[in-house]
Structure formats: C-alpha cells, structure tokens
Design a protein around this motif. Structure first.
Motif, PDB file in Angstrom:
ATOM      1  N   LEU A 204     -52.767   4.240  12.151  1.00 57.75           N
ATOM      2  CA  LEU A 204     -52.584   5.733  12.084  1.00 57.75           C
ATOM      3  C   LEU A 204     -53.311   5.903  13.287  1.00 57.75           C
ATOM      4  O   LEU A 204     -53.019   6.594  14.977  1.00 57.75           O
ATOM      5  CB  LEU A 204     -52.891   6.571  11.039  1.00 57.75           C
TER       6      LEU A 204
ATOM      7  N   LEU B 171     -49.925  13.736   9.391  1.00 53.42           N
ATOM      8  CA  LEU B 171     -50.060  12.675   8.610  1.00 53.42           C
ATOM      9  C   LEU B 171     -51.086  12.224   8.257  1.00 53.42           C
ATOM     10  O   LEU B 171     -51.093  11.626   7.116  1.00 53.42           O
ATOM     11  CB  LEU B 171     -49.626  11.184  10.161  1.00 53.42           C
TER      12      LEU B 171
ATOM     13  N   VAL C 156     -49.481  13.281  14.248  1.00 55.74           N
ATOM     14  CA  VAL C 156     -50.916  12.522  13.528  1.00 55.74           C
ATOM     15  C   VAL C 156     -51.245  13.164  12.992  1.00 55.74           C
ATOM     16  O   VAL C 156     -51.758  12.843  11.584  1.00 55.74           O
ATOM     17  CB  VAL C 156     -51.273  11.345  15.058  1.00 55.74           C
ATOM     18  N   ARG C 157     -51.626  14.523  13.160  1.00 55.90           N
ATOM     19  CA  ARG C 157     -52.758  15.769  12.548  1.00 55.90           C
ATOM     20  C   ARG C 157     -52.027  15.341  11.589  1.00 55.90           C
ATOM     21  O   ARG C 157     -52.787  15.349  10.248  1.00 55.90           O
ATOM     22  CB  ARG C 157     -53.056  16.513  13.327  1.00 55.90           C
TER      23      ARG C 157
ATOM     24  N   SER D 172     -51.362   5.327  22.786  1.00 59.45           N
ATOM     25  CA  SER D 172     -49.893   6.539  23.528  1.00 59.45           C
ATOM     26  C   SER D 172     -50.710   7.451  23.823  1.00 59.45           C
ATOM     27  O   SER D 172     -51.277   8.033  24.811  1.00 59.45           O
ATOM     28  CB  SER D 172     -49.636   7.749  22.114  1.00 59.45           C
TER      29      SER D 172
ATOM     30  N   GLN E 158     -44.792   6.175  14.117  1.00 52.45           N
ATOM     31  CA  GLN E 158     -45.004   7.679  14.631  1.00 52.45           C
ATOM     32  C   GLN E 158     -46.895   8.299  15.192  1.00 52.45           C
ATOM     33  O   GLN E 158     -46.127   8.643  15.723  1.00 52.45           O
ATOM     34  CB  GLN E 158     -45.921   8.293  12.728  1.00 52.45           C
ATOM     35  N   ALA E 159     -47.502   7.446  14.854  1.00 54.56           N
ATOM     36  CA  ALA E 159     -48.117   7.786  15.653  1.00 54.56           C
ATOM     37  C   ALA E 159     -48.646   6.783  17.925  1.00 54.56           C
ATOM     38  O   ALA E 159     -49.208   7.895  18.939  1.00 54.56           O
ATOM     39  CB  ALA E 159     -49.642   6.870  15.180  1.00 54.56           C
TER      40      ALA E 159
ATOM     41  N   ASN F  50     -47.249  15.444  20.103  1.00 58.19           N
ATOM     42  CA  ASN F  50     -47.703  14.492  19.513  1.00 58.19           C
ATOM     43  C   ASN F  50     -48.658  14.768  18.388  1.00 58.19           C
ATOM     44  O   ASN F  50     -48.497  13.618  16.987  1.00 58.19           O
ATOM     45  CB  ASN F  50     -46.687  12.505  19.650  1.00 58.19           C
TER      46      ASN F  50
ATOM     47  N   PHE G 241     -52.501   5.986  17.506  1.00 63.00           N
ATOM     48  CA  PHE G 241     -52.623   6.784  18.116  1.00 63.00           C
ATOM     49  C   PHE G 241     -53.215   6.608  19.450  1.00 63.00           C
ATOM     50  O   PHE G 241     -52.979   6.904  20.654  1.00 63.00           O
ATOM     51  CB  PHE G 241     -52.887   8.419  17.079  1.00 63.00           C
TER      52      PHE G 241
ATOM     53  N   LEU H 118     -46.605   4.525   9.909  1.00 62.92           N
ATOM     54  CA  LEU H 118     -47.444   5.494  10.579  1.00 62.92           C
ATOM     55  C   LEU H 118     -47.930   4.616  11.745  1.00 62.92           C
ATOM     56  O   LEU H 118     -48.151   5.512  12.367  1.00 62.92           O
ATOM     57  CB  LEU H 118     -49.258   5.357   9.548  1.00 62.92           C
TER      58      LEU H 118
END
Length: 126
Positions: free
Chosen positions: A42, A25, A22-23, A49, A10-11, A18, A46, A7
C-alpha cells in the motif's frame, strides 16, 4: 497475495485525488499495518504514483510522513524503507522540494524516532 496486489494497484493509481482513497485503505480490513508486506504494497505502492505522491499541494508527502511515523512505532525497519521515498527530494521542483523537506524535518524532530529512520531522514536533509 491477491489482496496485496489489490492494495498495491489501488495505491499506485494516478487518478487525481487518490490520496483520500489510500488514506481510507489504511482503515480497510485487508490492510494490516503490522504486516510488512501489507505496508510495502500500500504505502510504497503509493510512493510510486507520480500524480498523487508528488501532488502539488504536498498532500501525498504529508500522508507518507504520517505513515512513516505510525509504522516506526511498530516496525523500525519497515519505516526506514518507507522514509526512503523522501530521499530524492533534491531532484524535484522548488515547491515540491520544500514540501518534502518539511516532512523530513517533521520526521527528524519527532521524539522517540528509531535510529534507522532518523539516520535516513537526517542524511537526506544534509
């Protein structure tokens, strides 16, 4: 632990756009909003980033503002840690400052907001 790392990776991606991933996820079965570590992986991931959290259109700030309010209804301490992502807004360019400040104002104006989140958000605005 592996799912939390996934997670987070990805975030934190700096792939343009992206925010939409993330939304999505947030709805993924691996993400549990009532689990603090899941939120940290998560959502704080995020916020790390620079491309997506600080997107010029403000979409990253809006997403994080939404998440702060949702998490605050479940866990005040986790939400307070999330809202801390907004505390450095005065160090950004004017456009991003305005977008981040708008989210802080929206958070502070929310009825039923926890004292923890209110304190951090209102002090950030001062």
């Amino acid at each position: 632990l592996v799912i939390l790392k996934w997670l987070g990776l990805q975030a934190m991606s700096n792939a343009p756009g992206n925010v939409a991933l993330v939304r999505s996820l947030v709805e993924h079965p691996a993400f549990n909003m009532t689990n603090p570590n899941s939120c940290y992986s998560l959502l704080l991931g995020f916020s790390r980033s620079p491309v997506n959290f600080h997107a010029a259109d403000g979409s990253g700030y809006e997403f994080m503002g939404d998440m702060v309010l949702k998490v605050d209804a479940l866990n005040h301490q986790v939400a307070a840690r999330l809202v801390s992502s907004f505390t450095t807004y005065k160090q950004l360019d004017e456009k991003r400052q305005a977008a981040m400040k708008a989210q802080l104002q929206r958070i502070v104006a929310t009825n039923g907001l926890s004292e923890n989140v209110f304190e951090i958000a209102s002090k950030s605005l001062a």
